[in-house]
Write a protein that holds these residues in place. Structure first.
Motif, short mmCIF file in Angstrom:
data_model
loop_
_atom_site.label_atom_id
_atom_site.label_comp_id
_atom_site.label_asym_id
_atom_site.label_seq_id
_atom_site.Cartn_x
_atom_site.Cartn_y
_atom_site.Cartn_z
N ILE A 229 -10.71 -1.96 2.70
CA ILE A 229 -9.63 -1.40 3.51
C ILE A 229 -8.32 -1.48 2.74
O ILE A 229 -8.03 -2.49 2.10
N THR A 230 -7.53 -0.44 2.80
CA THR A 230 -6.21 -0.42 2.17
C THR A 230 -5.13 -0.57 3.26
O THR A 230 -5.11 0.20 4.22
N LYS A 231 -4.28 -1.55 3.10
CA LYS A 231 -3.14 -1.73 4.00
C LYS A 231 -1.88 -1.81 3.13
O LYS A 231 -1.68 -2.78 2.41
N GLY A 232 -1.08 -0.76 3.20
CA GLY A 232 0.06 -0.67 2.30
C GLY A 232 -0.45 -0.51 0.88
O GLY A 232 -1.24 0.38 0.59
N ASP A 233 -0.01 -1.40 -0.02
CA ASP A 233 -0.47 -1.37 -1.40
C ASP A 233 -1.55 -2.41 -1.66
O ASP A 233 -1.93 -2.63 -2.81
N LYS A 234 -2.01 -3.06 -0.61
CA LYS A 234 -2.97 -4.15 -0.79
C LYS A 234 -4.37 -3.73 -0.40
O LYS A 234 -4.58 -3.01 0.58
N LEU A 235 -5.37 -4.18 -1.22
CA LEU A 235 -6.77 -3.94 -0.92
C LEU A 235 -7.35 -5.21 -0.29
O LEU A 235 -7.20 -6.29 -0.85
#
Length: 235
Positions: A229-235
């Motif tokens: 899952i991608t949330k903002g620039d974080k995986l």
């Protein structure tokens, strides 16, 4: 029968100018069985056109469906012209070292200020060539980076949707992709372990990656699945 460039030389300038400019910038090749139907009105010495429709076949044709992506070449297919859209159906073609099994390019909302494009292509080829091709796409490279470790044949279904803007921000592109690998070999998945007889299916979109697959390690069957899952620039 006519060449695309010759057709555009005689194209009425006030019929679907967005179609005209898109074809001028993004297509070349041969057209056959061209047909166009429209209503013509003469109002105070100004000619206007209404309700255009038509179709044509194309062969040995090149289409660049997206500025960042390689052109699809040696295409055979047909196109249909409607009041507010034009559809290109691709029956066969090539792009880079890959074979195009089939595809569709839809340009729609042509009567608005924000024309849109919807692209679908199904591609076959060696997995290394597939990965190289995906590198051109707007898909985050982190979403398929481990595919570089896999040898085998792959099939990719690539679905892109975006407005026809000259300076198109990447975040405006909606994408979906299904990657399928059969009878592959995944090297060094962990330490020195390899997976043979490797089969994998990955579903990728703007926000997540889901995958499941199976294979053999030391003649033992292994199955796996997961979600990224991608949330903002974080995986």
């Amino acid at each position: 029968k006519i060449n695309v460039s010759d057709l555009l030389d005689v194209w009425p300038k006030n019929i679907k100018p967005s179609v005209y400019w898109w074809m001028k910038e993004n297509s070349k090749g041969n057209i056959t069985n061209f047909f166009l139907s429209l209503n013509i009105f003469n109002e105070e010495r100004n000619i206007s056109f209404d309700n255009p429709s038509g179709r044509f076949d194309f062969d040995n044709t090149d289409i660049r469906y997206m500025e960042s992506m390689p052109s699809v070449k040696q295409i055979n297919g047909e196109a249909k012209i409607f009041q507010d859209k034009i559809n290109f159906s691709i029956f066969s073609g090539k792009s880079e070292d890959l074979s195009i099994e089939h595809g569709n390019v839809d340009l729609f909302d042509l009567d608005t200020d924000f024309e849109k494009a919807k692209i679908f292509i199904k591609i076959n080829g060696e997995n290394t060539d597939i990965v190289n091709y995906l590198n051109y796409s707007p898909i985050n490279k982190k979403n398929y980076g481990k595919l570089k470790k896999i040898d085998g044949q792959s099939t990719v279904e690539l679905d892109l949707r975006f407005p026809l803007l000259l300076d198109l921000p990447a975040e405006k592109i909606q994408y979906k992709s299904i990657v399928t690998i059969e009878n592959g070999f995944f090297s060094k998945i962990f330490n020195e372990l390899n997976i043979s007889d490797f089969n994998l299916r990955i579903n990728i979109d703007n926000s997540s990656v889901t995958y499941n697959g199976q294979g053999e390690i030391y003649k033992s069957k292994v199955k796996f699945s997961g979600k990224q899952i991608t949330k903002g620039d974080k995986l």
